[in-house]
Write a protein that holds these residues in place. Structure first.
Motif, short mmCIF file in Angstrom:
data_model
loop_
_atom_site.label_atom_id
_atom_site.label_comp_id
_atom_site.label_asym_id
_atom_site.label_seq_id
_atom_site.Cartn_x
_atom_site.Cartn_y
_atom_site.Cartn_z
N PHE A 64 0.82 -1.26 -0.25
CA PHE A 64 -0.17 0.21 0.05
C PHE A 64 1.21 1.37 -0.39
CE2 PHE A 64 -3.05 -3.23 1.99
CZ PHE A 64 -3.82 -3.07 1.10
N LEU A 65 1.92 1.18 -0.13
CA LEU A 65 3.60 2.26 0.02
C LEU A 65 3.93 2.62 -1.48
CD1 LEU A 65 4.91 1.46 3.80
CD2 LEU A 65 2.78 2.98 3.35
N SER A 66 4.25 3.57 -1.39
CA SER A 66 4.83 4.41 -2.17
C SER A 66 6.38 3.69 -2.12
CB SER A 66 4.98 5.68 -2.90
OG SER A 66 5.82 5.94 -1.57
N ASN A 67 7.31 3.53 -3.38
CA ASN A 67 8.77 3.67 -3.16
C ASN A 67 9.08 4.05 -1.93
OD1 ASN A 67 8.27 0.93 -4.60
ND2 ASN A 67 9.91 2.01 -6.15
N ASP A 68 8.91 5.54 -1.98
CA ASP A 68 9.57 6.83 -1.13
C ASP A 68 9.14 6.35 0.33
OD1 ASP A 68 11.01 7.78 -3.76
OD2 ASP A 68 9.11 9.25 -3.87
N ASP A 69 7.79 6.32 0.62
CA ASP A 69 8.04 6.02 1.26
C ASP A 69 8.02 4.39 2.12
OD1 ASP A 69 6.30 7.61 2.04
OD2 ASP A 69 4.20 7.47 1.06
N LEU A 70 7.76 3.51 1.49
CA LEU A 70 9.13 2.41 1.89
C LEU A 70 10.02 2.74 2.50
CD1 LEU A 70 8.54 -0.65 3.04
CD2 LEU A 70 8.67 -1.38 0.47
N LEU A 71 11.01 3.02 1.83
CA LEU A 71 11.98 3.81 1.80
C LEU A 71 12.41 3.85 3.12
CD1 LEU A 71 13.89 4.20 -1.80
CD2 LEU A 71 14.23 2.05 0.22
N GLU A 72 11.28 4.99 3.15
CA GLU A 72 11.29 6.21 4.42
C GLU A 72 11.76 5.06 5.75
OE1 GLU A 72 9.43 10.13 6.45
OE2 GLU A 72 9.16 9.36 4.47
N ILE A 73 10.13 4.50 5.44
CA ILE A 73 10.64 3.63 6.59
C ILE A 73 11.20 2.37 7.13
CG2 ILE A 73 9.36 1.57 7.68
CD1 ILE A 73 6.65 2.79 6.03
N GLY A 75 14.62 2.79 6.35
CA GLY A 75 15.19 4.04 6.85
C GLY A 75 15.43 4.13 8.19
N GLN A 76 13.73 4.32 8.55
CA GLN A 76 13.79 4.60 9.83
C GLN A 76 13.19 4.03 10.54
OE1 GLN A 76 14.50 7.80 11.14
NE2 GLN A 76 14.95 8.79 9.17
N ALA A 77 14.32 2.61 10.30
CA ALA A 77 13.22 1.42 11.84
C ALA A 77 13.67 1.31 13.30
CB ALA A 77 13.71 0.10 10.34
N ARG A 78 14.61 2.06 13.36
CA ARG A 78 14.71 2.32 14.87
C ARG A 78 14.09 3.19 15.68
NH1 ARG A 78 18.62 -1.92 15.60
NH2 ARG A 78 20.13 -2.58 13.88
N ASP A 79 13.46 4.01 14.77
CA ASP A 79 13.19 5.28 15.30
C ASP A 79 11.14 5.07 14.72
OD1 ASP A 79 12.16 8.04 16.39
OD2 ASP A 79 13.22 8.77 15.37
N PRO A 80 10.61 4.51 15.45
CA PRO A 80 9.54 3.99 15.27
C PRO A 80 8.92 5.29 15.02
CG PRO A 80 9.80 3.35 17.38
CD PRO A 80 10.78 3.55 16.96
N GLU A 81 8.59 6.81 16.47
CA GLU A 81 8.46 7.50 16.06
C GLU A 81 8.17 7.90 14.37
OE1 GLU A 81 6.35 9.30 18.42
OE2 GLU A 81 6.45 7.31 19.66
N GLN A 82 9.25 8.28 13.69
CA GLN A 82 9.42 8.50 12.68
C GLN A 82 8.77 7.99 11.41
OE1 GLN A 82 11.15 11.33 11.38
NE2 GLN A 82 11.25 12.56 13.60
N VAL A 83 8.16 6.57 11.98
CA VAL A 83 7.36 5.84 10.39
C VAL A 83 5.47 5.94 10.91
CG1 VAL A 83 7.07 3.33 10.48
CG2 VAL A 83 8.78 4.09 11.38
#
Length: 119
Positions: A64-73, A75-83
Motif C-alpha cells: 500500500f506504500l510508495s517506494n519512497d514511503d517504504l524506503l523512509e520506513i 531507513g527509520q526502522a529504529r525510530d518508530p516515531e518517524q514511522v
C-alpha cells in the motif's frame, strides 16, 4: 551509485569551466560516459526494486506504500516515531500506533492501535 554520482559531478565541473554548450558536449567520450552512467543507474534501480519487492513479500501491507514511503520506513526502522506518519497508509482506519518506549534491554513495543475517532 557513488561511482556514477562522483563521475557526474566531475563532468559537471568540467562543463562549468567551459560553459559553451557545443564545446562542453564535445568532450572526449562524453556520450559513452553518460550511457555508462545510465546503464549503471538502471542496474541500481532494478536492485532497489528487487529489494523492496522482497520486503513487500515479507509484509504485504507494504504494497500500500510508495517506494519512497517504504524506503523512509526501512531507513527509520529504529525510530518508530518517524514511522507513525505511514501507519494510516498501511492500515485503513488506524491513525497511529500507541507505542511503549524501550525499557532495559528491550525495544519499542506497539501496545495499541488508535483509530481516527480516538477509539
Amino acid at each position: 551509485f557513488d561511482e556514477v554520482n562522483d563521475g557526474f559531478i566531475d563532468m559537471m565541473k568540467r562543463i562549468f569551466e567551459d560553459p559553451l554548450a557545443t564545446r562542453a558536449c564535445a568532450q572526449p567520450r562524453m556520450l559513452d560516459t553518460l550511457n555508462s552512467f545510465e546503464a549503471t543507474l538502471d542496474k541500481v534501480q532494478k536492485s532497489l526494486n528487487d529489494y523492496l519487492e522482497k520486503k513487500r513479500q515479507t509484509f504485504p501491507r507494504f504494497y500500500f506504500l510508495s517506494n519512497d514511503d517504504l524506503l523512509e520506513i526501512l531507513g527509520q526502522a529504529r525510530d518508530p516515531e518517524q514511522v507513525q506518519k505511514h501507519i494510516k497508509k498501511c492500515f485503513e482506519g488506524v491513525k497511529n500506533l500507541e507505542l511503549q518506549p524501550p525499557s532495559q534491554n528491550r525495544r519499542w513495543e506497539a501496545i495499541g492501535l488508535i483509530a481516527h475517532d480516538q477509539e
